[in-house]
Enzyme design. Structure first.
Site, PDB file in Angstrom:
ATOM      1  N   GLY A  65       0.793  -1.221   0.000  1.00  0.00           N
ATOM      2  CA  GLY A  65       0.000   0.000   0.000  1.00  0.00           C
ATOM      3  C   GLY A  65       0.818   1.260   0.000  1.00  0.00           C
ATOM      4  O   GLY A  65       1.647   1.474  -0.893  1.00  0.00           O
ATOM      5  N   CYS A  67      13.176   4.810  -3.840  1.00  0.00           N
ATOM      6  CA  CYS A  67      12.403   4.335  -4.997  1.00  0.00           C
ATOM      7  C   CYS A  67      13.215   4.392  -6.291  1.00  0.00           C
ATOM      8  O   CYS A  67      12.642   4.348  -7.391  1.00  0.00           O
ATOM      9  CB  CYS A  67      11.099   5.108  -5.126  1.00  0.00           C
ATOM     10  SG  CYS A  67      10.078   5.033  -3.642  1.00  0.00           S
TER      11      CYS A  67
END
Length: 220
Positions: free
Chosen positions: A160, A178
């Site tokens: 999530g 990321c």
């Protein structure tokens, strides 16, 4: 004809290790996939002990990098979510929706966009102007305030979003968050110039979620 609003049960896990939270997710997923079960759609809310996680990527994450990050005092996990490396820890509100998309819309792309819109709406409730970008997650300018990485199998969602509230941002200095070079990270506290604990963010996130997903919340 009026369509019934889906019900979503909110479960507060408190501060919990990543491993333990993963087991809870897996239990809920299993219940959804068990045809004899009537498992509710669920939002699992928690904070993690310091941990670096890696999502699905083309090349394996180097073992020497894993050891370097562990030496900092954090756990390390390879996961089946989308996205690359990120950090979870105290002061970060983590939300794991375990939803059957058949109750909403059977589209993974739609689901990811709705999660992003939920966080943008929550930020606006704090007076923060956030947005999406070609890169995943939710951003304030060139700084990511909320990371997003999901898994979806047979239209059951897991993993999530992770919203930085009053996180110790120095943990992010040890990685390229990321895998995005040239951009940074931020938090609610940094944007507002005051301490914003996760508990302050929870009701605004839940309110935004109910508005965006047109659902009703129940509480375990």
């Amino acid at each position: 004809m009026t369509v019934a609003r889906a019900a979503v049960n909110v479960v507060r896990l408190g501060r919990i290790s990543y491993r333990s939270a993963l087991k809870v997710q897996q239990q809920h997923i299993k219940q959804h996939l068990d045809s004899s079960s009537t498992s509710p759609n669920t939002l699992l809310l928690c904070e993690h002990e310091p941990v670096y996680t890696v999502g699905i990527r083309r090349a394996p994450y180097p073992p020497e990098e894993e050891q370097r990050l562990k030496a900092l005092g954090a756990d390390f996990f390879r996961t089946n979510r989308g996205g690359l490396v990120t950090f979870h820890g105290p002061g970060q509100l983590v939300c794991y929706p375990v939803l059957n998309l058949a109750c909403f819309k059977k589209s993974v792309r739609w689901y990811v966009c709705e999660l992003e819109r939920t966080v943008i709406k929550m930020c606006s409730k704090f007076g923060i102007e956030a947005s999406t970008s070609p890169d995943t997650g939710v951003w304030v300018g060139d700084n990511k305030i909320c990371a997003l990485g999901i898994h979806c199998g047979r239209y059951i969602t897991s993993h999530g979003l992770a919203l930085n509230c009053n996180t110790d941002m120095s943990w992010f200095d040890n990685i390229v968050p990321c895998g995005i070079v040239g951009k940074g990270v931020t938090s609610l506290s940094r944007e507002l110039g005051r301490d914003v604990p996760t508990e302050e963010a929870v009701p605004k996130l839940l309110e935004a979620f109910t508005e965006q997903f047109n659902c009703t919340l129940t509480y375990n």
